[in-house]
Design an enzyme around this catalytic site. Structure first.
Site, PDB file in Angstrom:
ATOM      1  N   ARG A  78       0.846  -1.199   0.000  1.00 28.86           N
ATOM      2  CA  ARG A  78       0.000   0.000   0.000  1.00 28.86           C
ATOM      3  C   ARG A  78       0.884   1.254   0.000  1.00 28.86           C
ATOM      4  NH1 ARG A  78      -3.293   2.745   4.932  1.00 28.86           N
ATOM      5  NH2 ARG A  78      -4.200   4.410   3.672  1.00 28.86           N
ATOM      6  N   HIS A 124      -3.534  10.744   1.605  1.00 32.49           N
ATOM      7  CA  HIS A 124      -3.074  10.373   2.943  1.00 32.49           C
ATOM      8  C   HIS A 124      -2.533  11.654   3.602  1.00 32.49           C
ATOM      9  CE1 HIS A 124      -1.633   6.729   5.444  1.00 32.49           C
ATOM     10  NE2 HIS A 124      -1.349   7.788   6.168  1.00 32.49           N
ATOM     11  N   GLU A 170      -8.119   7.581   6.855  1.00 32.18           N
ATOM     12  CA  GLU A 170      -8.490   7.971   8.217  1.00 32.18           C
ATOM     13  C   GLU A 170      -9.080   9.376   8.326  1.00 32.18           C
ATOM     14  OE1 GLU A 170      -5.109   7.418  10.767  1.00 32.18           O
ATOM     15  OE2 GLU A 170      -5.246   5.255  10.684  1.00 32.18           O
ATOM     16  N   ASN A 309      -7.856   0.676   9.410  1.00 32.40           N
ATOM     17  CA  ASN A 309      -6.567   0.775  10.085  1.00 32.40           C
ATOM     18  C   ASN A 309      -6.844   0.559  11.560  1.00 32.40           C
ATOM     19  OD1 ASN A 309      -5.530   1.582   7.628  1.00 32.40           O
ATOM     20  ND2 ASN A 309      -5.153   3.703   8.233  1.00 32.40           N
ATOM     21  N   TYR A 311      -5.033  -0.301  15.487  1.00 32.20           N
ATOM     22  CA  TYR A 311      -3.808  -0.450  16.280  1.00 32.20           C
ATOM     23  C   TYR A 311      -4.033  -0.982  17.685  1.00 32.20           C
ATOM     24  CZ  TYR A 311      -1.273   1.928  12.587  1.00 32.20           C
ATOM     25  OH  TYR A 311      -0.708   2.231  11.376  1.00 32.20           O
ATOM     26  N   GLU A 384      -3.872  -1.014   7.642  1.00 29.06           N
ATOM     27  CA  GLU A 384      -2.734  -0.713   8.526  1.00 29.06           C
ATOM     28  C   GLU A 384      -2.922  -1.467   9.825  1.00 29.06           C
ATOM     29  OE1 GLU A 384      -1.877   3.417   9.511  1.00 29.06           O
ATOM     30  OE2 GLU A 384      -2.241   4.023   7.442  1.00 29.06           O
TER      31      GLU A 384
END
Ligand code: GAL
Length: 481
Positions: A78, A124, A170, A309, A311, A384
């Site tokens: 990506r 982005h 995002e 994404n 985390y 991500e």
């Protein structure tokens, strides 16, 4: 939990980067400044005073990078396009910069020749500075036709080489960090110690609204004019957290539901329903812009898939809404909710990592996948996922290359995907953050998320960390042939 579940043969795995974080060469071949070039040129805006000007020099080292990626065994990668390389004047109707387009064509062809499928993000966060100056970027609805035009140029110039498009990365983080907290470009906030301009209560909502409209307009262009000839898919990338109620109380459960609706649902739900989640509307009341009927129709169904994404996980509890906001960037946005990393007995839900906001909680990822599937019913692309090891930036190179903490994080998160696929959740990719250490926004170069160590003192030389080899073997063993 470890598993031997397998991934289907067409599963996409590999790593991710973004233009401003890796390319460097910020004035080469006709590129104009992005808001991140400008913002990061003030050393006060990052932990180490770092900026985008060299990053990891991918602009000149792209061939070496593709060879390295190939040696990592990946089948996908990506990357994002820099709007200011392709359309330096930003606006619709302005001249396409052939040199910028050519650079991306070379990279995309190089990836395809190496057997690596590119996943390409249009935006982005590196907005043309000229558009920020002209009408405050995403604070103005003027951005929508300009973004739509930029997207059309990208499909036309590059679409023969791309099967997977991500429109915007995002939107929740871009809105909140850039227009409420002020730690990301363009750095707006109500806090006058941080910014002379901004309104943290209203601006993120306006920016978010325009991001959704820009996304949906760009998707419409692809669906109407390119999808049938180019055959690709397109969708939005949403940053999602998992939230787990601290206790079984009705209050904590309701707080958790609100947390998920506000943070995850803000941008995911409109893709499916054409409108914001009811709980999100309730929290923001009249501050939240409303969609017209035409806009609802445009936004509804505007993502061929949901890209996530992810985390970390937070424990969530109901707090007294009159109390001063507690922790974190979301606090002002989530009145009456407290989040943290400790369970009800005060035990940490995951070990501390190298950044305070992320902790490994693989079971939370599994729950998020179930929730996203149940809530939205779309194919899921993980775009991500990654971590910084404890103290990673303070370690010597040799120490840093032994990144067992990351090995453990990535492999246990990947295990969750395999398990969920087995249980019927349609997860199609695992794109880990990041291919290399890179410019980590407000952290500058201090947060090293890569599976490749970068020697910033020595011409950005690349050194594979243990995790790169580990994940190569992991997928060699698990990917069905
Ligand atoms: C995401 C962002 C990436 C990267 C990552 C790690 O929010 O999309 O660009 O910075 O976080 O912090």
């Amino acid at each position: 939990m470890s598993t031997s579940a397998k991934f289907p043969a067409d599963f996409h795995w590999g790593y991710a980067t973004a233009s401003a974080q890796v390319e460097g060469s910020i004035s080469a071949d006709g590129k104009s400044p992005s808001i991140w070039d400008t913002f990061s040129s003030d050393p006060a805006h990052s932990e180490d005073g770092g900026n985008t000007s060299t990053a990891t020099e991918t602009y000149t080292k792209w061939q070496e990078d593709i060879a390295l990626m190939k040696s990592y065994g990946v089948n996908s990668y990506r990357l994002s396009l820099s709007w200011t390389r392709i359309l330096p004047d930003g606006v619709a109707g302005s001249k396409v910069n052939k040199a910028g387009v050519e650079w991306y064509r070379k990279v995309l062809k190089g990836l395809l020749e190496a057997g690596i499928t590119p996943f390409v993000t249009l935006f982005h966060w590196d907005l043309p500075q000229v558009l920020q100056d002209k009408y405050l970027g995403f604070l103005s609805s003027e951005i929508v036709p300009d973004f739509e035009n930029y997207a059309r140029v990208c499909y036309r110039e590059l679409g023969d080489l791309v099967q997977y498009w991500f429109t915007i990365n995002e939107p929740n983080v871009y809105s909140l960090l850039g227009h409420a907290i002020g730690k990301h470009a363009p750095g707006r906030s109500s806090d006058r110690n941080i910014s002379p301009q901004g309104d943290s209560q209203t601006e993120p909502l306006i920016v978010g609204h325009n991001l959704l409209l820009a996304h949906a307009s760009a998707v419409k262009v692809y669906h109407d004019d390119f999808a049938s000839s180019q055959g690709g898919k397109i969708g939005l990338v949403v940053n999602m957290l998992w939230g787990e109620p601290l206790t079984d109380s009705a209050e904590d459960k309701a707080a958790t539901e609100k947390f998920l609706a506000v943070y995850n649902g803000w941008f995911a739900e409109p893709l499916v329903t054409g409108d914001y989640p009811a709980l999100f509307k309730e929290v923001h009341g009249s501050r939240l812009p409303a969609f017209t009927d035409n806009q609802k129709a445009l936004v509804k169904g505007s993502s061929d898939f949901l890209a996530i994404n992810h985390y970390t996980t937070n424990m969530v509890r109901a707090a007294d809404s009159s109390a001063a906001p507690t922790t974190g960037p979301l606090s002002a946005f989530l009145p009456g909710i407290e989040i943290g990393f400790e369970d009800k007995d005060g035990k940490p839900i995951g070990p501390a990592a190298g950044l305070s906001w992320v902790r490994p909680v693989p079971w939370g990822f599994g729950k998020l996948l179930d929730w996203a599937h149940k809530s939205y019913g779309l194919d899921i692309y993980i775009s991500e996922n990654g971590v910084v090891c404890p103290n990673e930036n303070r370690l010597s190179r040799d120490e840093a290359l032994q990144d067992d903490f990351r090995v453990n994080y990535l492999s246990t998160y990947a295990d969750q995907i395999a398990l969920k696929i087995e249980q019927g959740v349609p997860v199609k990719s695992y794109l880990m953050w990041a291919f290399t250490d890179n410019f980590e926004w407000q952290e500058g170069y201090t947060a090293r998320f890569g599976v490749t160590w970068i020697d910033y003192q020595d011409d950005c030389r690349r050194y594979p960390k243990k995790s790169a080899g580990y994940m190569r073997n992991y997928f060699a063993a698990r990917l069905a042939r």
